[in-house]
Scaffold this motif. Structure first.
Motif, PDB file in Angstrom:
ATOM      1  N   ILE A  69      -2.454  33.101 -25.102  1.00 26.94           N
ATOM      2  CA  ILE A  69      -3.706  32.685 -24.276  1.00 26.94           C
ATOM      3  C   ILE A  69      -4.091  31.519 -24.330  1.00 26.94           C
ATOM      4  O   ILE A  69      -4.576  30.953 -23.025  1.00 26.94           O
ATOM      5  CB  ILE A  69      -4.707  33.872 -24.664  1.00 26.94           C
ATOM      6  N   PHE A 182     -10.279  44.598 -22.142  1.00 23.37           N
ATOM      7  CA  PHE A 182      -9.839  43.743 -23.101  1.00 23.37           C
ATOM      8  C   PHE A 182      -9.357  44.364 -24.420  1.00 23.37           C
ATOM      9  O   PHE A 182      -8.692  43.888 -25.265  1.00 23.37           O
ATOM     10  CB  PHE A 182     -10.957  42.802 -23.566  1.00 23.37           C
ATOM     11  N   TRP A 223      -2.872  40.529 -21.298  1.00 27.54           N
ATOM     12  CA  TRP A 223      -3.607  39.267 -20.829  1.00 27.54           C
ATOM     13  C   TRP A 223      -3.026  37.929 -20.930  1.00 27.54           C
ATOM     14  O   TRP A 223      -2.782  37.185 -20.154  1.00 27.54           O
ATOM     15  CB  TRP A 223      -5.080  39.222 -21.625  1.00 27.54           C
ATOM     16  N   CYS A 275      -9.917  30.870 -20.993  1.00 26.98           N
ATOM     17  CA  CYS A 275      -8.874  31.351 -21.792  1.00 26.98           C
ATOM     18  C   CYS A 275      -9.172  31.413 -23.229  1.00 26.98           C
ATOM     19  O   CYS A 275      -9.117  32.697 -23.707  1.00 26.98           O
ATOM     20  CB  CYS A 275      -7.601  30.343 -21.881  1.00 26.98           C
ATOM     21  N   VAL A 278     -11.374  34.827 -22.958  1.00 31.68           N
ATOM     22  CA  VAL A 278     -10.649  35.986 -23.094  1.00 31.68           C
ATOM     23  C   VAL A 278      -9.932  36.184 -24.594  1.00 31.68           C
ATOM     24  O   VAL A 278     -10.078  37.467 -24.875  1.00 31.68           O
ATOM     25  CB  VAL A 278      -9.264  35.815 -22.133  1.00 31.68           C
ATOM     26  N   CYS A 282     -11.022  39.776 -26.370  1.00 33.77           N
ATOM     27  CA  CYS A 282     -10.258  40.875 -26.843  1.00 33.77           C
ATOM     28  C   CYS A 282     -10.328  40.829 -28.548  1.00 33.77           C
ATOM     29  O   CYS A 282     -10.314  41.959 -28.954  1.00 33.77           O
ATOM     30  CB  CYS A 282      -8.662  40.083 -26.765  1.00 33.77           C
TER      31      CYS A 282
END
Length: 373
Positions: A69, A182, A223, A275, A278, A282
Protein backbone atom coordinates in the motif's frame (compact mmCIF):
# COMPACT_ATOMS: atom_id res chain seq x y z
CA UNK A 1 20.21 -11.32 -54.92
CA UNK A 2 22.80 -12.54 -52.44
CA UNK A 3 22.70 -9.20 -50.63
CA UNK A 4 19.10 -9.54 -49.52
CA UNK A 5 19.48 -12.62 -47.26
CA UNK A 6 22.60 -11.15 -45.73
CA UNK A 7 20.82 -7.90 -44.93
CA UNK A 8 17.86 -9.80 -43.50
CA UNK A 9 20.14 -11.95 -41.36
CA UNK A 10 21.91 -8.87 -40.01
CA UNK A 11 18.63 -7.18 -39.16
CA UNK A 12 17.50 -10.24 -37.19
CA UNK A 13 20.67 -10.21 -35.13
CA UNK A 14 20.22 -6.53 -34.34
CA UNK A 15 16.57 -7.10 -33.41
CA UNK A 16 17.50 -9.99 -31.13
CA UNK A 17 20.10 -7.93 -29.31
CA UNK A 18 17.62 -5.08 -28.98
CA UNK A 19 15.01 -7.32 -27.39
CA UNK A 20 17.56 -8.73 -24.97
CA UNK A 21 18.66 -5.25 -23.99
CA UNK A 22 15.05 -4.17 -23.51
CA UNK A 23 14.39 -7.13 -21.24
CA UNK A 24 17.50 -6.38 -19.18
CA UNK A 25 16.51 -2.77 -18.53
CA UNK A 26 12.91 -3.46 -17.55
CA UNK A 27 12.39 -2.01 -14.05
CA UNK A 28 10.54 -5.12 -12.86
CA UNK A 29 13.45 -7.45 -13.64
CA UNK A 30 15.14 -7.18 -10.25
CA UNK A 31 11.85 -7.65 -8.43
CA UNK A 32 10.99 -10.69 -10.53
CA UNK A 33 14.35 -12.33 -9.91
CA UNK A 34 14.21 -11.53 -6.21
CA UNK A 35 10.70 -12.94 -5.87
CA UNK A 36 11.66 -16.20 -7.54
CA UNK A 37 14.79 -16.57 -5.39
CA UNK A 38 12.96 -15.79 -2.13
CA UNK A 39 10.08 -18.17 -2.82
CA UNK A 40 12.46 -20.94 -3.88
CA UNK A 41 14.58 -20.47 -0.76
CA UNK A 42 11.67 -20.62 1.69
CA UNK A 43 10.00 -23.44 -0.21
CA UNK A 44 13.13 -25.47 0.42
CA UNK A 45 13.76 -24.46 4.04
CA UNK A 46 10.37 -23.52 5.50
CA UNK A 47 7.71 -25.45 3.58
CA UNK A 48 7.38 -28.05 6.37
CA UNK A 49 6.64 -25.37 8.96
CA UNK A 50 3.29 -24.37 7.48
CA UNK A 51 4.45 -21.29 5.63
CA UNK A 52 2.56 -22.36 2.52
CA UNK A 53 -0.55 -23.59 4.33
CA UNK A 54 -3.70 -21.47 4.02
CA UNK A 55 -2.95 -19.69 7.32
CA UNK A 56 0.71 -19.21 6.43
CA UNK A 57 -0.10 -17.77 3.02
CA UNK A 58 -2.58 -15.38 4.60
CA UNK A 59 0.01 -14.26 7.15
CA UNK A 60 2.68 -13.24 4.67
CA UNK A 61 0.08 -11.91 2.23
CA UNK A 62 -1.20 -9.47 4.84
CA UNK A 63 2.30 -8.32 5.74
CA UNK A 64 3.14 -7.90 2.06
CA UNK A 65 -0.09 -5.93 1.55
CA UNK A 66 0.98 -3.46 4.23
CA UNK A 67 4.25 -2.80 2.45
CA UNK A 68 2.47 -2.75 -0.91
CA UNK A 69 0.00 0.00 0.00
CA UNK A 70 2.67 2.51 0.96
CA UNK A 71 5.06 1.32 -1.77
CA UNK A 72 2.61 2.29 -4.53
CA UNK A 73 2.47 5.88 -3.33
CA UNK A 74 6.22 6.04 -2.77
CA UNK A 75 6.84 4.56 -6.23
CA UNK A 76 4.83 7.14 -8.15
CA UNK A 77 6.37 9.95 -6.11
CA UNK A 78 9.91 8.67 -6.69
CA UNK A 79 9.29 8.33 -10.42
CA UNK A 80 8.17 11.98 -10.29
CA UNK A 81 11.59 12.77 -8.82
CA UNK A 82 10.73 13.31 -5.15
CA UNK A 83 10.86 11.52 -1.78
CA UNK A 84 8.50 11.52 1.21
CA UNK A 85 10.13 10.64 4.51
CA UNK A 86 6.99 11.49 6.49
CA UNK A 87 5.06 8.36 5.43
CA UNK A 88 5.71 6.47 8.66
CA UNK A 89 4.78 9.42 10.85
CA UNK A 90 1.71 10.01 8.68
CA UNK A 91 0.57 6.45 9.44
CA UNK A 92 0.85 7.03 13.19
CA UNK A 93 -0.73 10.50 12.95
CA UNK A 94 -3.69 9.31 10.84
CA UNK A 95 -4.41 6.40 13.14
CA UNK A 96 -4.32 8.65 16.20
CA UNK A 97 -6.65 11.19 14.57
CA UNK A 98 -9.20 8.47 13.84
CA UNK A 99 -8.98 7.32 17.47
CA UNK A 100 -9.35 10.81 18.94
CA UNK A 101 -12.22 11.77 16.65
CA UNK A 102 -14.17 8.54 17.17
CA UNK A 103 -13.35 7.46 20.74
CA UNK A 104 -12.45 10.68 22.57
CA UNK A 105 -14.82 13.06 20.78
CA UNK A 106 -17.50 10.44 20.12
CA UNK A 107 -17.94 11.17 16.41
CA UNK A 108 -19.22 8.43 14.10
CA UNK A 109 -16.31 6.37 12.81
CA UNK A 110 -17.13 7.20 9.19
CA UNK A 111 -16.87 10.93 9.95
CA UNK A 112 -13.54 10.36 11.72
CA UNK A 113 -12.18 8.40 8.75
CA UNK A 114 -13.26 10.91 6.12
CA UNK A 115 -11.94 13.93 8.06
CA UNK A 116 -8.66 12.12 8.66
CA UNK A 117 -8.29 11.42 4.94
CA UNK A 118 -8.99 15.08 4.20
CA UNK A 119 -6.49 16.37 6.78
CA UNK A 120 -3.73 13.97 5.74
CA UNK A 121 -4.07 14.61 2.01
CA UNK A 122 -3.97 18.35 2.71
CA UNK A 123 -0.74 17.81 4.68
CA UNK A 124 0.61 15.93 1.67
CA UNK A 125 -0.42 18.84 -0.55
CA UNK A 126 1.36 21.24 1.82
CA UNK A 127 4.55 19.17 1.62
CA UNK A 128 4.38 19.25 -2.16
CA UNK A 129 3.59 22.96 -2.27
CA UNK A 130 6.57 23.82 -0.07
CA UNK A 131 8.85 21.68 -2.25
CA UNK A 132 7.79 23.19 -5.58
CA UNK A 133 7.56 26.78 -4.34
CA UNK A 134 10.81 26.95 -2.38
CA UNK A 135 12.92 24.57 -4.47
CA UNK A 136 14.06 22.84 -1.28
CA UNK A 137 14.88 19.13 -1.54
CA UNK A 138 11.85 17.00 -0.71
CA UNK A 139 14.18 15.00 1.54
CA UNK A 140 14.53 18.01 3.86
CA UNK A 141 10.91 19.17 3.72
CA UNK A 142 9.45 15.75 4.47
CA UNK A 143 12.09 15.05 7.11
CA UNK A 144 10.76 18.11 8.92
CA UNK A 145 7.22 16.77 8.46
CA UNK A 146 8.35 13.44 9.89
CA UNK A 147 9.30 15.08 13.19
CA UNK A 148 6.31 17.44 13.26
CA UNK A 149 3.75 14.70 12.68
CA UNK A 150 5.40 12.30 15.11
CA UNK A 151 5.49 15.03 17.73
CA UNK A 152 1.78 15.78 17.30
CA UNK A 153 1.00 12.04 17.35
CA UNK A 154 2.54 11.84 20.83
CA UNK A 155 1.37 15.25 22.08
CA UNK A 156 -2.35 15.01 21.27
CA UNK A 157 -3.17 11.74 23.09
CA UNK A 158 -0.95 12.63 26.04
CA UNK A 159 -2.66 15.99 26.41
CA UNK A 160 -6.20 14.72 25.91
CA UNK A 161 -6.12 11.17 27.29
CA UNK A 162 -2.90 11.18 29.35
CA UNK A 163 -1.68 8.13 27.40
CA UNK A 164 -0.15 7.32 24.02
CA UNK A 165 -2.40 4.38 23.12
CA UNK A 166 -6.14 4.85 22.58
CA UNK A 167 -8.37 1.79 22.39
CA UNK A 168 -12.09 1.31 21.89
CA UNK A 169 -12.08 1.77 18.12
CA UNK A 170 -13.63 -1.68 17.57
CA UNK A 171 -16.63 -0.72 19.70
CA UNK A 172 -16.96 2.60 17.89
CA UNK A 173 -16.90 0.82 14.54
CA UNK A 174 -19.76 -1.57 15.33
CA UNK A 175 -22.60 -0.99 12.86
CA UNK A 176 -20.70 1.67 10.94
CA UNK A 177 -21.19 1.65 7.16
CA UNK A 178 -17.64 2.70 6.22
CA UNK A 179 -15.54 0.69 8.68
CA UNK A 180 -16.01 -2.66 6.83
CA UNK A 181 -14.42 -1.08 3.76
CA UNK A 182 -11.15 -1.05 5.70
CA UNK A 183 -11.61 -3.81 8.29
CA UNK A 184 -13.96 -6.32 6.71
CA UNK A 185 -13.40 -9.42 4.61
CA UNK A 186 -14.62 -10.57 1.22
CA UNK A 187 -15.35 -14.01 -0.28
CA UNK A 188 -16.22 -15.45 3.14
CA UNK A 189 -18.77 -17.81 1.58
CA UNK A 190 -16.15 -19.19 -0.78
CA UNK A 191 -13.77 -19.97 2.08
CA UNK A 192 -16.54 -21.67 4.05
CA UNK A 193 -17.21 -23.86 1.01
CA UNK A 194 -13.50 -24.64 0.64
CA UNK A 195 -13.36 -25.64 4.30
CA UNK A 196 -16.44 -27.84 4.07
CA UNK A 197 -14.93 -29.66 1.10
CA UNK A 198 -11.58 -30.18 2.80
CA UNK A 199 -9.67 -27.91 0.43
CA UNK A 200 -8.35 -25.67 3.21
CA UNK A 201 -7.66 -26.26 6.89
CA UNK A 202 -10.47 -26.03 9.44
CA UNK A 203 -10.57 -25.89 13.23
CA UNK A 204 -10.85 -29.35 14.75
CA UNK A 205 -11.93 -28.45 18.27
CA UNK A 206 -13.73 -25.89 20.37
CA UNK A 207 -16.57 -23.57 19.37
CA UNK A 208 -14.91 -22.95 15.99
CA UNK A 209 -14.84 -26.63 15.04
CA UNK A 210 -15.45 -27.16 11.35
CA UNK A 211 -14.98 -23.51 10.45
CA UNK A 212 -12.14 -22.59 8.05
CA UNK A 213 -8.95 -21.27 9.63
CA UNK A 214 -8.92 -18.59 6.91
CA UNK A 215 -12.47 -17.28 6.56
CA UNK A 216 -12.00 -14.56 3.94
CA UNK A 217 -9.68 -12.09 2.27
CA UNK A 218 -9.06 -9.02 4.47
CA UNK A 219 -9.76 -5.61 2.97
CA UNK A 220 -6.11 -4.73 3.59
CA UNK A 221 -5.16 -7.11 0.77
CA UNK A 222 -7.99 -5.84 -1.43
CA UNK A 223 -6.80 -2.25 -0.98
CA UNK A 224 -3.22 -3.25 -1.80
CA UNK A 225 -4.19 -5.02 -5.02
CA UNK A 226 -6.57 -2.24 -6.04
CA UNK A 227 -3.91 0.44 -5.55
CA UNK A 228 -1.36 -1.59 -7.53
CA UNK A 229 -3.78 -2.05 -10.43
CA UNK A 230 -4.88 1.59 -10.48
CA UNK A 231 -1.32 2.86 -10.07
CA UNK A 232 -0.06 0.63 -12.89
CA UNK A 233 -2.83 1.69 -15.26
CA UNK A 234 -2.35 5.39 -14.51
CA UNK A 235 1.40 5.14 -14.95
CA UNK A 236 1.44 3.11 -18.16
CA UNK A 237 -1.86 3.83 -19.91
CA UNK A 238 -2.63 7.51 -19.34
CA UNK A 239 -1.24 10.90 -20.30
CA UNK A 240 -0.89 11.72 -16.62
CA UNK A 241 1.43 8.73 -16.29
CA UNK A 242 3.62 10.21 -19.03
CA UNK A 243 3.64 13.46 -17.09
CA UNK A 244 4.88 11.61 -13.98
CA UNK A 245 7.80 10.13 -15.92
CA UNK A 246 8.55 13.48 -17.55
CA UNK A 247 8.46 15.38 -14.24
CA UNK A 248 11.01 13.01 -12.74
CA UNK A 249 13.16 12.60 -15.83
CA UNK A 250 13.79 16.25 -16.70
CA UNK A 251 11.45 18.68 -14.97
CA UNK A 252 12.67 21.75 -16.87
CA UNK A 253 12.33 20.13 -20.30
CA UNK A 254 8.93 18.74 -19.32
CA UNK A 255 7.80 22.20 -18.24
CA UNK A 256 8.88 23.65 -21.58
CA UNK A 257 6.85 20.89 -23.29
CA UNK A 258 3.70 21.94 -21.46
CA UNK A 259 3.71 19.39 -18.63
CA UNK A 260 2.29 20.88 -15.39
CA UNK A 261 5.26 19.66 -13.38
CA UNK A 262 4.40 21.42 -10.12
CA UNK A 263 0.82 20.17 -10.14
CA UNK A 264 1.97 16.61 -10.89
CA UNK A 265 4.40 16.62 -7.98
CA UNK A 266 1.88 18.07 -5.53
CA UNK A 267 -0.68 15.45 -6.56
CA UNK A 268 1.89 12.71 -6.03
CA UNK A 269 2.61 13.97 -2.51
CA UNK A 270 -1.15 13.91 -1.87
CA UNK A 271 -1.41 10.38 -3.21
CA UNK A 272 1.44 9.23 -0.98
CA UNK A 273 -0.38 10.69 2.03
CA UNK A 274 -3.59 9.00 0.86
CA UNK A 275 -1.85 5.60 0.73
CA UNK A 276 -0.40 6.13 4.23
CA UNK A 277 -3.89 6.95 5.52
CA UNK A 278 -5.34 3.81 3.92
CA UNK A 279 -2.67 1.80 5.72
CA UNK A 280 -3.41 3.55 9.03
CA UNK A 281 -7.18 3.12 8.74
CA UNK A 282 -6.92 -0.61 7.99
CA UNK A 283 -4.51 -0.96 10.90
CA UNK A 284 -6.62 0.77 13.56
CA UNK A 285 -9.82 -0.99 12.46
CA UNK A 286 -8.04 -4.35 12.64
CA UNK A 287 -6.30 -3.79 15.98
CA UNK A 288 -9.06 -1.70 17.54
CA UNK A 289 -6.55 0.83 18.85
CA UNK A 290 -4.11 3.54 17.80
CA UNK A 291 -0.58 3.95 19.15
CA UNK A 292 1.85 6.84 18.94
CA UNK A 293 4.62 4.49 17.80
CA UNK A 294 2.77 3.09 14.78
CA UNK A 295 4.47 3.44 11.41
CA UNK A 296 8.05 3.69 12.64
CA UNK A 297 10.56 3.19 9.78
CA UNK A 298 7.78 2.50 7.27
CA UNK A 299 8.99 5.33 5.05
CA UNK A 300 12.33 3.61 4.57
CA UNK A 301 10.73 0.22 4.00
CA UNK A 302 8.53 1.74 1.31
CA UNK A 303 11.51 3.34 -0.42
CA UNK A 304 13.49 0.10 -0.27
CA UNK A 305 10.57 -1.82 -1.81
CA UNK A 306 10.43 0.72 -4.63
CA UNK A 307 14.18 0.53 -5.22
CA UNK A 308 14.05 -3.28 -5.28
CA UNK A 309 11.27 -2.88 -7.83
CA UNK A 310 13.67 -1.10 -10.16
CA UNK A 311 12.98 2.60 -9.62
CA UNK A 312 15.96 4.91 -10.00
CA UNK A 313 16.72 7.24 -7.11
CA UNK A 314 17.17 10.03 -9.64
CA UNK A 315 13.55 9.77 -10.81
CA UNK A 316 11.95 9.30 -14.22
CA UNK A 317 12.14 5.50 -14.20
CA UNK A 318 10.31 2.79 -12.30
CA UNK A 319 7.35 0.45 -12.15
CA UNK A 320 4.38 -0.02 -9.83
CA UNK A 321 4.47 -3.75 -10.53
CA UNK A 322 8.14 -3.78 -9.55
CA UNK A 323 7.36 -1.94 -6.30
CA UNK A 324 4.60 -4.46 -5.57
CA UNK A 325 7.06 -7.31 -6.09
CA UNK A 326 9.50 -5.58 -3.74
CA UNK A 327 6.76 -5.39 -1.11
CA UNK A 328 5.94 -9.06 -1.67
CA UNK A 329 9.59 -9.96 -1.10
CA UNK A 330 9.52 -8.05 2.20
CA UNK A 331 6.40 -9.79 3.44
CA UNK A 332 7.59 -13.26 2.47
CA UNK A 333 11.01 -12.77 4.05
CA UNK A 334 9.68 -11.24 7.27
CA UNK A 335 7.27 -14.12 7.84
CA UNK A 336 9.57 -16.71 6.27
CA UNK A 337 12.27 -16.05 8.85
CA UNK A 338 9.74 -16.79 11.57
CA UNK A 339 8.58 -20.02 9.92
CA UNK A 340 12.18 -21.07 9.32
CA UNK A 341 13.04 -20.49 12.99
CA UNK A 342 15.53 -17.72 12.24
CA UNK A 343 16.01 -14.77 14.60
CA UNK A 344 13.54 -12.09 13.45
CA UNK A 345 16.02 -9.25 14.03
CA UNK A 346 17.93 -10.50 10.96
CA UNK A 347 15.11 -9.03 8.88
CA UNK A 348 16.77 -5.62 9.27
CA UNK A 349 20.04 -7.14 8.09
CA UNK A 350 18.20 -8.41 5.03
CA UNK A 351 16.80 -4.91 4.36
CA UNK A 352 20.28 -3.41 4.38
CA UNK A 353 21.77 -6.08 2.14
CA UNK A 354 18.93 -6.03 -0.36
CA UNK A 355 18.99 -2.21 -0.50
CA UNK A 356 22.70 -2.19 -1.30
CA UNK A 357 22.25 -4.86 -3.96
CA UNK A 358 19.27 -3.04 -5.51
CA UNK A 359 21.11 0.29 -5.70
CA UNK A 360 24.11 -1.36 -7.38
CA UNK A 361 21.80 -3.10 -9.87
CA UNK A 362 19.89 0.11 -10.57
CA UNK A 363 23.14 1.99 -11.15
CA UNK A 364 24.11 -0.60 -13.75
CA UNK A 365 20.67 -0.29 -15.36
CA UNK A 366 20.98 3.51 -15.48
CA UNK A 367 24.30 3.18 -17.27
CA UNK A 368 22.71 0.80 -19.79
CA UNK A 369 19.97 3.33 -20.45
CA UNK A 370 22.14 6.42 -20.70
CA UNK A 371 25.23 4.79 -22.19
CA UNK A 372 27.43 6.09 -19.36
CA UNK A 373 30.54 4.25 -18.20
Amino acid sequence: MSDTPTQSHTDERIKTRSRLRESLIRPELGGMIGTIVVFAMFFLFASDSGMFSSQGVMNWSQVSAQFMIIAVGACLLMIAGEFDLSVGSMIGFAGMMIAIFSVTLGWPIWVAILITFLVCTLIGALNGYIVVRTGLPSFIVTLASLFILRGFTIFFPQTIERKTIIGGISDAAVGDWLAPLFGGKILTGLFVWLGENGLIATFDRGSQQGKPVVDGIPMLIVWALALVVVGHIVLTRTRFGNWIFAAGGDAQAASYAGVPVNRVKILMFMFTAFCATVFATCQVIEFGSAGADRGLLKEFEAIIAVVIGGALLTGGYGSVIGAALGALIFGVVQQGLFFAGVESSLFRVFLGVILLFAVILNTYVRRLITGER
